[in-house]
Enzyme design. Structure first.
Site, short mmCIF file in Angstrom:
data_model
loop_
_atom_site.label_atom_id
_atom_site.label_comp_id
_atom_site.label_asym_id
_atom_site.label_seq_id
_atom_site.Cartn_x
_atom_site.Cartn_y
_atom_site.Cartn_z
N CYS A 1 12.25 -0.51 7.69
CA CYS A 1 12.48 -1.44 6.58
C CYS A 1 13.57 -0.90 5.66
CB CYS A 1 11.18 -1.65 5.80
SG CYS A 1 11.41 -2.58 4.28
N CYS B 1 9.28 -11.85 4.42
CA CYS B 1 8.96 -10.65 5.21
C CYS B 1 7.55 -10.80 5.75
CB CYS B 1 9.04 -9.40 4.31
SG CYS B 1 8.47 -7.90 5.13
N TYR C 1 14.87 -0.31 -2.64
CA TYR C 1 14.07 -0.57 -3.83
C TYR C 1 12.74 0.18 -3.91
CZ TYR C 1 11.10 -3.31 -7.03
OH TYR C 1 10.25 -3.70 -8.02
N ASN D 1 -1.14 0.35 5.50
CA ASN D 1 0.07 -0.10 4.82
C ASN D 1 0.86 -0.93 5.82
OD1 ASN D 1 3.20 1.50 3.83
ND2 ASN D 1 2.38 -0.48 3.19
N GLY D 2 1.08 -2.20 5.47
CA GLY D 2 1.80 -3.08 6.38
C GLY D 2 1.09 -4.41 6.51
N CYS E 1 0.77 -1.23 0.00
CA CYS E 1 0.00 0.00 0.00
C CYS E 1 0.81 1.28 0.00
CB CYS E 1 -0.90 0.07 1.23
SG CYS E 1 -1.92 -1.35 1.43
N CYS F 1 14.85 -9.66 5.93
CA CYS F 1 14.83 -10.40 4.66
C CYS F 1 16.23 -10.81 4.24
CB CYS F 1 14.12 -9.59 3.56
SG CYS F 1 14.82 -7.96 3.27
N GLY G 1 1.53 0.73 -5.40
CA GLY G 1 0.35 -0.11 -5.59
C GLY G 1 -0.38 0.24 -6.87
N ASP H 1 19.61 -3.27 -8.18
CA ASP H 1 19.34 -2.94 -6.78
C ASP H 1 19.24 -4.20 -5.93
OD1 ASP H 1 16.31 -3.69 -6.70
OD2 ASP H 1 16.60 -2.48 -8.49
N CYS I 1 15.24 -2.83 10.07
CA CYS I 1 14.89 -4.23 9.94
C CYS I 1 15.55 -4.77 8.68
CB CYS I 1 13.37 -4.40 9.83
SG CYS I 1 12.86 -6.11 9.53
#
Lengths: 479, 479, 479, 479
Positions: A253, A399, A259, A113-114, A10, A454, A36, A363, A451
């Site tokens: 994140c 993730c 990216y 978002n999340g 989102c 990943c 999105g 990337d 974080c």
């Protein structure tokens, strides 16, 4: 058969007060379209009544169909809006957001978002209490929790109920909520996803996932919503801050910098543009190459390539061109070879590359299949050597905080031993940026404030929360 | 700007067991199209998963868009379906039915014909318990009540929960519910709305609002679902009857006979065809006319006119023809005069009527505006006299049991004194059928077993229940 | 899989002068919807520029999408419009009408009802002269012929060119043409298809295929366009008549009276209503029946049934009800049996028919398959006897003048010997109206003034013209 | 309210022989999407019948709707396809291409890139001969001329007729034609527009406007179609060359190199990539700047900027980012200020530019209004200086050979004296590349072999031909 690296769920944009609210939300949300492309939606208070307009499609198409009376309404006091990413195999319009419901006699809308990582257990608990669900989104859970909290109170203060509801969910949530009289912006205590506040000359405020939205809409950047903070704009548009939870640690994140975010945005206190250039420079120092030309993989490898070229002194050239008319969801049953799908999107310029030692700047590599096909197209046109430098470490873990990577076993770095990666992709050399190097490029916070799960699997929340976050797929009302 | 007399909210059709379930539901629901033209929907169990397909539009259009895998699925065990009437000024697709939700880990769907008259108080009660609402339908309430009931039980028997839920609602409800393994048909204790059961040679069952659906689909009529009865078909398709409530009295909606139901249907134990003809004959006896020709107002006045002509000996002629391409919701900003709107739909045949004393047979008069315009078109073509006989009494009261009449103050009989009605409509004479006469035409039950509240105001439920049943309009997700 | 008896290709409606031209054309064309449901179109002169709007769909839908500036334009001086019937297997939007082209620097539009029977030879001749074709309609030929005629003249009078063009075509053509300054109505010398003129109080004129259009739009009927006549309205809206050809004989399509035209229309000088009733009365005299009830096959058999019942003294009852929501082009792959398709559309009322000797009144039988299925449904519900009386003779020949009957070998009367017809349809008795009897019911012209070729094969034009009128199917631009 | 610099009318892609013709044409045409976004179309020979599919929309959307039987057909022998640019204020679907007609009993289709400059006189001549027109395209004229030529011949050789037709037209025309058995590629004697041939390993051929189409589809570049050449592939797929006209001089459109063609293409014998880089280097030599950073205006200024940076030694940075979700035809009534429209599309990166002396590299300036707004956004974020270098000379003249520039009086260089340009655009300095410099960057032909008429007004054809090429706008069938 275009395979995006990962799917985030989102982008958010809300406005409280000021003029031209529809225009501002449209400009802001449009600048977040990269977050999105599946669906878009907007909720406003038109002539005293909360209403939602949302549908599948790009922002411009969805806004073009906005009801006429919204445009004619002169006193829209606030709005929230949302873009949602396409999910493979069939997206569900009824999962689009903002999600508006009636609760204690009021209409309340939410945009999220999340990902909540304890969604399954919350859902089960609510089920046991007799709750029915009409969508499969974890977002719906927050509304149910709010409604239940409201019943315990004498005077129905929505935002106390929200605070209580947030106390029961874990994970990543940047939220916008709206009722008849209020706009509320919320960021989870870890601060996984970005959320920024700006203001306009006429007193209006904007909250958005990235600062590019503020810039395009003409707002000044004020600050981020803090982790664990709830910012409330009431009927008279005064901004009130409230801390609803202690922040155990920050967990921004890092992949937003690598990216997702637009290079023109500030996220987590740093300029994405500067971070990416720094990653390129660092990569040039960590992993020099003996090449004739540095070629970015458009569009996301551009700024790392600029940094790499600058640091290495090797000239940069745009040896790959992108056809921007490639829709992300295009599927043609007649075009099945990956080489053709890759070529449809990125075309190498023969004159720029033939006979040269080329170093591609990527990337990130997720599955690797697209990269391999791309390298092959460079070999086909007669490059002398093809090297690759990647501006982040190898992806090895899923993730649970808002980015929808493929399953672990599909990640290239889990399928191929490190010493085979280069050969698998048919490269002459391949080096990833180290995690330490990557983290050295962000300045606003300490390395441990990001974080990197990943890459390293160190999830900021206890492991029991992240084991099985997948909800059974629920398609009420959809085809 | 077509003004239907009244708007009923639904038609229902469900199938359990047997072959060709999609075809049977399609044929059945299509024959109930007159009960709702706004939207249609169907819920099936496809390969073990409950799914819903619904959208605005006519039955044929909605079924044409059914997902391909449904058609290819060979073992659909059951289905429920629904048509919904158009409401003026903007209908809401998200209020379409069947409404499917997830409840205690199961998908449950519901389709409803009728209106709950204590919806507002139930809604308030649920609100206080922390429930959120995603539609404005009273139908959603039943699902919430079921879900709450389920939480108090050790083993989640949906149908016990349904019984408990039904104990809390009042009003008119013919319902079809469906879960993974069950189909359930329910009729409220008063039996306001019809609901009939039929079976097929191959062991399949059909439940539908009117028997015409059984006839068209090829099923035999078995019986009505009784007031206060719940009929359940389980995984092995055996039919089980369960009485969930005592029936305080019957209260069959007489207006189904007068106007709504198809003449080919049996409802409440009588043939609609025979009832309407009997009304015409009775009307001829109660209110003879000195006329040259009896002319039905198509299509609903046809059978009363046949009866009237038969009884009176005056010849019948189809002096009004109807253009069946007039969509109910057509609005052309350029066609505003009522005379033109009326003429678009019904055209008098000059040769049949000029110079004659014409007696129109109408089934009912609600607002009167259309009737007045229609009489004027007859005067314009040179009829000698225009009389009208109406096959029911004057409408004076609203309905809280599933028919959406205009507000009381818009009803002609409340706007104009009885002795002025004839002049207001520019008629030479006007007589309504008496209530006693009307009730003498139904044979299956005693006169007191019918609800005539729209004529006499005697509501079968206590008055406090019917005072303010209107919910605030809620348009989440709609334009 | 609904099988209409025959397909006629068009309805026409044009207006010159007066107020509210868009509304009038809309009302008029809408009342001609029964003459074509595939596509509709309108051509107007908006602010001095000729423009066309046309698309697939019903009249109301096409008009709803009319460009906004047309509605806002206050001085539309004239318009022509057209409805077109659906053809099996894929209709072509680019064959919709009016067809507008540029010719000698002017825009000229044309709308056509009928069929040119020498289209193939004209097309070949034009091909040899270097003409290219963009549609497959014979209508396009008339425009090419006009354009070629224009080149031979010093001053480009379009209507002289039209006259010359009409000299080269044979067959049925009721036409409306329009240019910047003119509206022209044309009827072929035989007068195959109807075309009538009316006027409004404000000085405006309307030309339409049937008088029902005049009635609905509020115009007075003036007269028919005569066979071989061209009626021209110029810039000042004066009406000028011009005879462009001698009429060798009249050849009015009797099937307009039997089936196509609306009962409220006057065509060829007679009231369709009166002709049909007379046919019913004549049929009762020619073919009495010993039955309990006369039942019309709705909707087209209604008036013959009224006449039959009146003459015979046997009571009429509406024992078959029609579901008007059956679209003509509906195809559901899941509904394949003819019995079900027939039942979807017409439902017998059991109470009206069971145990009775029923006499159905049909307007005509073409293929017979629908009739057979319908009789079977009557047998299934327990009628005692089923008789049929048909208000025209058996169909044995094709039509080359505008009605698209099935191929000769598909016509029932060519497949089955006369003495087997009754048994084939499973009837107790079957009688057709005699041709003489049918022609005795029209009063305005002598029997020899009607074309009965579909019954007797006597084509009014030489046989070489009608041998192979089918053009190869041409789908430029279509799917 | 997005203002593209200029509008070219088409891209072409055809295939004869070989496998997977639909896929190849799709890939090829998709890579030419930048040459036209309004509409796309394809003509194929499916099972022996020529058919066309075309509609408004992007290539992927149009191809997704290709009829299913085309995809299932295994032996498509050839295809032609076309993309068309959007024209302001209302594009007309019926002007989409390929245009297919029936001519002398055959279906013939044509796709055209370019503009005939004697279209008006040819159209008038044809009008005088009785031709009618159904589109406003000059392309239709060629078909009419062919058809007329055919009538003079004994045996209908389409391609002799084409040659004769081409003898009557003047101007720019790269054409693809197709009939049942043939594919023909044509380029006008001046060679205004590019057209290249490639082949596949399996013997198939492709002809396309730019070589990028060959590359993406997997074909080898063979050569260009020569000016005045007609290349014919017949039933057995042999390639035959035929010179239909002497080439008086070459007149290759230099603006293809400056702006239109993709950098990965070869046009007129040169690599667009190399030409643009050379222009940037030349510009650096002709017009050095004292700046901190070179910033391309994406996407078309990229390669000139790379050349400029390389030559000047000033670092390049991507200081402007583009939102690729800006549709070219987007109009939102609520977003009216040019600053906002510009900002929607291009966002400056503050960190890259603030406090710096910035030199923008533009490919060209047409109206200047967008450039001015863009410069302002750079000033707003605090750049120290803003310079601009343009990689071609000022535009002062219209184009009659296929590029739709705004009217002369709207061109910036005609509105503002040379010494005011810099101030008008609020720049610190502004220098255009000289015409001599521009032409020094193309290597394949001599400077006089290019058409620079939009810069210097020296039209390659006599002036009487180019005086009034605009046809009256004709909207048959469109809204």
């Amino acid at each position: 058969m275009t395979f995006p690296k990962a799917r985030e769920h989102c982008g958010l944009c809300g406005v409280s007060g000021g003029e031209s609210i529809l225009e501002r939300v449209h400009l802001g949300l449009h600048s977040l379209q990269h977050r999105g492309q599946e669906a878009a939606g907007i909720m406003v208070n038109v002539d005293g009544r909360c209403r939602v307009h949302k549908s599948a499609g790009l922002v411009d198409a969805v806004f073009r169909a906005i009801p006429l009376d919204w445009r004619q309404c002169r006193n829209l006091p606030r709005a929230i809006s949302h873009v949602r990413y396409s999910t493979a195999g069939g997206s569900k319009e009824n999962n689009a957001q903002p999600l508006m419901v009636e609760m204690a006699g009021q209409r309340v809308g939410i945009a999220h978002n999340g990902t909540l990582c304890n969604a399954l257990s919350v859902r089960r608990k609510l089920q046991h209490e007799g709750v029915i669900f009409q969508t499969t989104t974890d977002t719906e859970l927050i509304l149910h929790l709010m409604a239940r909290s409201l019943t315990k109170r004498h005077h129905g203060d929505l935002w106390e109920a929200l605070e209580e509801a947030l106390g029961e969910v874990r994970g990543a949530f940047s939220l916008l909520l709206m009722s008849h009289d209020y706009l509320v912006a919320v960021r989870d205590p870890f601060g996984f996803r970005p959320l920024s506040i700006g203001d306009f000359d006429d007193g209006g405020y904007m909250v958005a996932s990235e600062t590019i939205a503020l810039q395009v809409a003409g707002a000044r950047y004020l600050r981020e919503v803090a982790p664990g903070e709830m910012v409330i704009w009431g009927p008279n548009n005064t901004m009130v801050s409230h801390r609803f939870a202690e922040s155990p640690r920050r967990a921004h994140c890092i992949f937003e910098h690598v990216y997702f975010a637009r290079p023109g945005s500030f996220v987590f206190g740093d300029s994405v543009y500067e971070v990416r250039k720094a990653m390129g420079r660092r990569l040039a120092r960590e992993a020099p190459v003996d090449a004739d030309v540095i070629v970015p993989v458009p569009d996301s490898g551009m700024y790392a390539a600029l940094g790499y070229a600058e640091e290495s002194g090797i000239p940069l050239d745009m040896g790959l061109t992108r056809n921007h008319y490639v829709g992300r969801t295009f599927i043609d049953p007649g075009i099945t070879s990956r080489r053709k799908m890759v070529m449809r999107k990125l075309q190498p310029i023969v004159e720029a590359l033939r006979g040269k030692r080329v170093c591609l700047i990527e990337d990130s590599i997720v599955r690797g299949s697209t990269s391999r096909a791309r390298v092959q197209t460079l070999r086909d046109i007669g490059t002398k050597e093809v090297h690759m430098r990647v501006s982040c470490p190898p992806h090895r873990f899923g993730c649970f905080f808002g980015i929808d990577f493929p399953r672990r076993e599909e990640l290239l770095a889990n399928k191929v031993p490190p010493d085979q990666l280069c050969r698998t992709l048919r490269l002459d050399s391949l080096v990833y940026l180290s995690q330490e190097g990557m983290l050295s490029c962000v300045k606003a916070f300490k390395p441990e404030d990001y974080c990197c799960a990943c890459f390293d699997g160190n999830y900021p929340t206890p492991p029991e929360l992240v084991e099985n976050p997948t909800l059974p797929f629920f398609d009420a009302g959809g085809p």
